[in-house]
Design a protein around this motif. Structure first.
Motif, short mmCIF file in Angstrom:
data_model
loop_
_atom_site.label_atom_id
_atom_site.label_comp_id
_atom_site.label_asym_id
_atom_site.label_seq_id
_atom_site.Cartn_x
_atom_site.Cartn_y
_atom_site.Cartn_z
N ALA A 98 0.80 -1.22 0.00
CA ALA A 98 0.00 0.00 0.00
C ALA A 98 0.84 1.27 0.00
CB ALA A 98 -0.95 0.01 1.20
N GLY A 99 2.15 1.16 -0.13
CA GLY A 99 3.01 2.34 -0.14
C GLY A 99 3.52 2.68 1.24
N GLN A 100 4.66 3.39 1.29
CA GLN A 100 5.28 3.83 2.54
C GLN A 100 5.57 2.66 3.48
OE1 GLN A 100 2.85 6.92 4.23
NE2 GLN A 100 3.21 8.33 2.55
N GLY A 101 5.87 1.51 2.89
CA GLY A 101 6.23 0.35 3.69
C GLY A 101 5.05 -0.41 4.28
N HIS A 102 3.81 0.01 4.00
CA HIS A 102 2.64 -0.67 4.55
C HIS A 102 2.33 -1.91 3.71
CE1 HIS A 102 2.18 2.72 7.12
NE2 HIS A 102 1.83 3.55 6.15
N GLN A 103 2.31 -3.07 4.36
CA GLN A 103 2.03 -4.33 3.67
C GLN A 103 1.09 -5.19 4.50
OE1 GLN A 103 5.60 -6.42 2.55
NE2 GLN A 103 6.37 -4.76 1.27
#
Length: 213
Positions: A98-103
């Motif tokens: 999901a971007g910015q390291g969000h998984q």
């Protein structure tokens, strides 16, 4: 003593802010089988969905990337069950970026789509591998009686097929509820813990004041 209480209060306030930020940016992905497709639903919360997030589909056993796609404005991304997954009876691991390291991850078990219908185009190709160059025309009167029983048979489902469909549709919901039950501490739990800490320091301050009138 007053300085100690102030320092503890500041530390607790910082902890609370960090917990709130972490909770706000937590991302989730959920997937279920719908006909011949697997539908994914991704979001940060019930109202904030993941837009343009990348969903990668892997063979859960080998880590082989099968396909990938982007979520829409509603946080959804759907794809046809890969033929390789049917043939090799794969469990599918879905990875959301999901971007910015969000998984986040979700696993679709083979049993969930084992009985899923194949795409219509594949079924037609299997039933009619090669049409004859010239076929004798049939009259409408001759073909109509045969078409009616065929349609009736195609629409009928056995009890075993119905049970398999119901099991396939309900299984992801059961797993989702189990994961929610085993989830980490909620914001209510965090507030409750902070309240206990404040209460203990209040008791300590009271006892200190009684000793030093």
């Amino acid at each position: 003593m007053n300085r100690l209480i102030i320092a503890v209060c500041l530390a607790l306030a910082a902890t609370l802010c960090l917990a709130a930020v972490s909770e706000a940016h937590k991302v989730n992905i959920f997937a279920y089988v719908d006909g011949d497709r697997i539908v994914t639903d991704s979001g940060y919360s019930r109202t904030k969905r993941v837009y343009d997030g990348e969903v990668e589909v892997y063979d859960a056993a080998t880590g082989t990337l099968l396909l990938s796609g982007k979520t829409d404005t509603n946080g959804k991304f759907a794809f046809v069950v890969p033929e390789a997954a049917r043939e090799k009876k794969m469990d599918l691991r879905l990875l959301l970026k999901a971007g910015q390291g969000h998984q986040a991850e979700w696993t679709v078990k083979y049993d969930e789509f084992a009985d899923a219908p194949r795409p219509v185009s594949d079924m037609v190709a299997e039933e009619n591998p090669a049409a004859p160059a010239e076929a004798a025309p049939e009259s409408a009167a001759e073909s109509a009686p045969a078409a009616a029983p065929a349609a009736s048979a195609a629409g009928a489902l056995t009890a075993a097929q119905v049970d398999a469909i119901v099991k396939r549709e309900v299984e992801p919901i059961k797993r989702m509820l189990a994961e929610l039950h085993d989830s980490g501490p909620s914001m209510a739990d965090i507030f409750g813990g902070i309240g206990w800490i404040f209460g203990l320091f209040g008791v300590a301050a009271y006892m200190k004041s009684r000793r030093n009138p």
